[in-house]
Design a protein around this motif. Structure first.
Motif, PDB file in Angstrom:
ATOM      1  N   ASN A  49       0.818  -1.212   0.000  1.00  0.00           N
ATOM      2  CA  ASN A  49       0.000   0.000   0.000  1.00  0.00           C
ATOM      3  C   ASN A  49       0.855   1.267   0.000  1.00  0.00           C
ATOM      4  N   MET A  50       2.128   1.173  -0.273  1.00  0.00           N
ATOM      5  CA  MET A  50       3.102   2.259  -0.343  1.00  0.00           C
ATOM      6  C   MET A  50       3.637   2.663   1.031  1.00  0.00           C
ATOM      7  N   ASN A  51       3.107   2.095   2.114  1.00  0.00           N
ATOM      8  CA  ASN A  51       3.641   2.315   3.458  1.00  0.00           C
ATOM      9  C   ASN A  51       4.222   1.027   4.025  1.00  0.00           C
ATOM     10  N   GLY A  52       4.342   0.002   3.180  1.00  0.00           N
ATOM     11  CA  GLY A  52       4.894  -1.267   3.613  1.00  0.00           C
ATOM     12  C   GLY A  52       3.860  -2.291   4.053  1.00  0.00           C
ATOM     13  N   TYR A  53       2.607  -1.862   4.216  1.00  0.00           N
ATOM     14  CA  TYR A  53       1.549  -2.791   4.617  1.00  0.00           C
ATOM     15  C   TYR A  53       1.080  -3.577   3.406  1.00  0.00           C
ATOM     16  N   LYS A  54       0.901  -4.882   3.584  1.00  0.00           N
ATOM     17  CA  LYS A  54       0.513  -5.770   2.481  1.00  0.00           C
ATOM     18  C   LYS A  54      -1.005  -5.950   2.446  1.00  0.00           C
ATOM     19  N   LYS A  55      -1.554  -5.949   1.231  1.00  0.00           N
ATOM     20  CA  LYS A  55      -2.989  -6.163   1.032  1.00  0.00           C
ATOM     21  C   LYS A  55      -3.187  -7.271   0.007  1.00  0.00           C
ATOM     22  N   VAL A  56      -4.336  -7.928   0.097  1.00  0.00           N
ATOM     23  CA  VAL A  56      -4.747  -8.905  -0.913  1.00  0.00           C
ATOM     24  C   VAL A  56      -6.213  -8.644  -1.248  1.00  0.00           C
ATOM     25  N   ARG A  57      -6.603  -9.117  -2.425  1.00  0.00           N
ATOM     26  CA  ARG A  57      -7.998  -9.001  -2.852  1.00  0.00           C
ATOM     27  C   ARG A  57      -8.663 -10.364  -2.713  1.00  0.00           C
ATOM     28  N   LEU A  58      -9.814 -10.376  -2.048  1.00  0.00           N
ATOM     29  CA  LEU A  58     -10.586 -11.595  -1.856  1.00  0.00           C
ATOM     30  C   LEU A  58     -11.957 -11.419  -2.503  1.00  0.00           C
ATOM     31  N   VAL A  59     -12.617 -12.546  -2.781  1.00  0.00           N
ATOM     32  CA  VAL A  59     -13.981 -12.526  -3.304  1.00  0.00           C
ATOM     33  C   VAL A  59     -14.843 -13.313  -2.326  1.00  0.00           C
ATOM     34  N   ASP A  60     -15.917 -12.677  -1.795  1.00  0.00           N
ATOM     35  CA  ASP A  60     -16.761 -13.371  -0.823  1.00  0.00           C
ATOM     36  C   ASP A  60     -17.729 -14.320  -1.513  1.00  0.00           C
ATOM     37  N   LYS A  61     -18.544 -15.000  -0.721  1.00  0.00           N
ATOM     38  CA  LYS A  61     -19.443 -16.025  -1.267  1.00  0.00           C
ATOM     39  C   LYS A  61     -20.515 -15.453  -2.188  1.00  0.00           C
ATOM     40  N   TYR A  62     -20.699 -14.135  -2.187  1.00  0.00           N
ATOM     41  CA  TYR A  62     -21.685 -13.486  -3.067  1.00  0.00           C
ATOM     42  C   TYR A  62     -21.045 -12.902  -4.325  1.00  0.00           C
ATOM     43  N   GLY A  63     -19.730 -13.065  -4.451  1.00  0.00           N
ATOM     44  CA  GLY A  63     -19.021 -12.545  -5.609  1.00  0.00           C
ATOM     45  C   GLY A  63     -18.507 -11.126  -5.433  1.00  0.00           C
ATOM     46  N   ASN A  64     -18.665 -10.567  -4.239  1.00  0.00           N
ATOM     47  CA  ASN A  64     -18.172  -9.204  -3.975  1.00  0.00           C
ATOM     48  C   ASN A  64     -16.673  -9.239  -3.714  1.00  0.00           C
ATOM     49  N   ARG A  65     -15.975  -8.328  -4.356  1.00  0.00           N
ATOM     50  CA  ARG A  65     -14.523  -8.235  -4.162  1.00  0.00           C
ATOM     51  C   ARG A  65     -14.216  -7.322  -2.988  1.00  0.00           C
ATOM     52  N   LYS A  66     -13.216  -7.709  -2.228  1.00  0.00           N
ATOM     53  CA  LYS A  66     -12.803  -6.899  -1.086  1.00  0.00           C
ATOM     54  C   LYS A  66     -11.294  -6.957  -0.954  1.00  0.00           C
ATOM     55  N   ALA A  67     -10.661  -5.799  -0.818  1.00  0.00           N
ATOM     56  CA  ALA A  67      -9.226  -5.730  -0.538  1.00  0.00           C
ATOM     57  C   ALA A  67      -9.080  -5.508   0.965  1.00  0.00           C
ATOM     58  N   ASP A  68      -8.164  -6.225   1.583  1.00  0.00           N
ATOM     59  CA  ASP A  68      -7.947  -6.056   3.014  1.00  0.00           C
ATOM     60  C   ASP A  68      -6.472  -6.273   3.324  1.00  0.00           C
ATOM     61  N   TYR A  69      -6.057  -5.715   4.455  1.00  0.00           N
ATOM     62  CA  TYR A  69      -4.677  -5.861   4.900  1.00  0.00           C
ATOM     63  C   TYR A  69      -4.440  -7.283   5.395  1.00  0.00           C
ATOM     64  N   VAL A  70      -3.279  -7.837   5.046  1.00  0.00           N
ATOM     65  CA  VAL A  70      -2.937  -9.201   5.439  1.00  0.00           C
ATOM     66  C   VAL A  70      -2.899  -9.324   6.961  1.00  0.00           C
ATOM     67  N   HIS A  71      -2.351  -8.338   7.671  1.00  0.00           N
ATOM     68  CA  HIS A  71      -2.281  -8.449   9.135  1.00  0.00           C
ATOM     69  C   HIS A  71      -3.670  -8.502   9.760  1.00  0.00           C
ATOM     70  N   ARG A  72      -4.628  -7.771   9.187  1.00  0.00           N
ATOM     71  CA  ARG A  72      -6.002  -7.810   9.711  1.00  0.00           C
ATOM     72  C   ARG A  72      -6.648  -9.169   9.424  1.00  0.00           C
ATOM     73  N   ILE A  73      -6.388  -9.707   8.235  1.00  0.00           N
ATOM     74  CA  ILE A  73      -6.935 -11.024   7.888  1.00  0.00           C
ATOM     75  C   ILE A  73      -6.397 -12.086   8.850  1.00  0.00           C
ATOM     76  N   VAL A  74      -5.084 -12.062   9.098  1.00  0.00           N
ATOM     77  CA  VAL A  74      -4.473 -13.058   9.987  1.00  0.00           C
ATOM     78  C   VAL A  74      -5.039 -12.913  11.404  1.00  0.00           C
ATOM     79  N   LEU A  75      -5.117 -11.688  11.918  1.00  0.00           N
ATOM     80  CA  LEU A  75      -5.666 -11.486  13.265  1.00  0.00           C
ATOM     81  C   LEU A  75      -7.132 -11.915  13.342  1.00  0.00           C
ATOM     82  N   ASN A  76      -7.945 -11.487  12.372  1.00  0.00           N
ATOM     83  CA  ASN A  76      -9.366 -11.856  12.378  1.00  0.00           C
ATOM     84  C   ASN A  76      -9.548 -13.372  12.299  1.00  0.00           C
TER      85      ASN A  76
END
Length: 114
Positions: free
Chosen positions: A31-58
């Motif tokens: 994200n230009m500050n060193g934080y990593k993001k990935v794009r996921l697609v939920d069960k309804y087909g909606n795309r969502k980008a989220d931070y990897v650290h938040r995904i791991v913690l959640n």
């Protein structure tokens, strides 16, 4: 290494090593500050980008409560291993960052500018 499915995103998994993948490993983008993001697609087909650290913690610690955020203990936003992450308040996060990055003579909590 522990692996769990990401809640709300069937077929996507997070590992306690800080990786996110589906059938193949996802390549995070910066994200230009060193934080990593990935794009996921939920069960309804909606795309969502989220931070990897938040995904791991959640995924491994439960959803981050409102008013709290993820903190990288070693101050390296690219190190998303579970043992390097903790859930803290925004003020705790600011204090930890300030105390880690300030020059040596100013590293006392009572000297915090906030």
């Amino acid at each position: 290494m522990a692996i769990k499915e990401i809640e709300g995103f069937p077929g996507y998994y997070a590992s306690d090593n800080g990786n996110v993948f589906s059938i193949r490993m996802l390549t995070p983008y910066d994200n230009m500050n060193g934080y990593k993001k990935v794009r996921l697609v939920d069960k309804y087909g909606n795309r969502k980008a989220d931070y990897v650290h938040r995904i791991v913690l959640n995924t491994f610690k439960g959803n981050i409560p409102k008013g709290k955020e993820g903190h990288h203990k070693d101050a390296n936003p690219g190190n998303n291993k579970l043992n390097n992450l903790e859930i803290v308040t925004q003020m705790q996060n600011l204090e930890k960052r300030y105390l880690k990055y300030e020059p040596k003579g100013k590293k006392k909590k009572e000297d915090l500018p906030f």
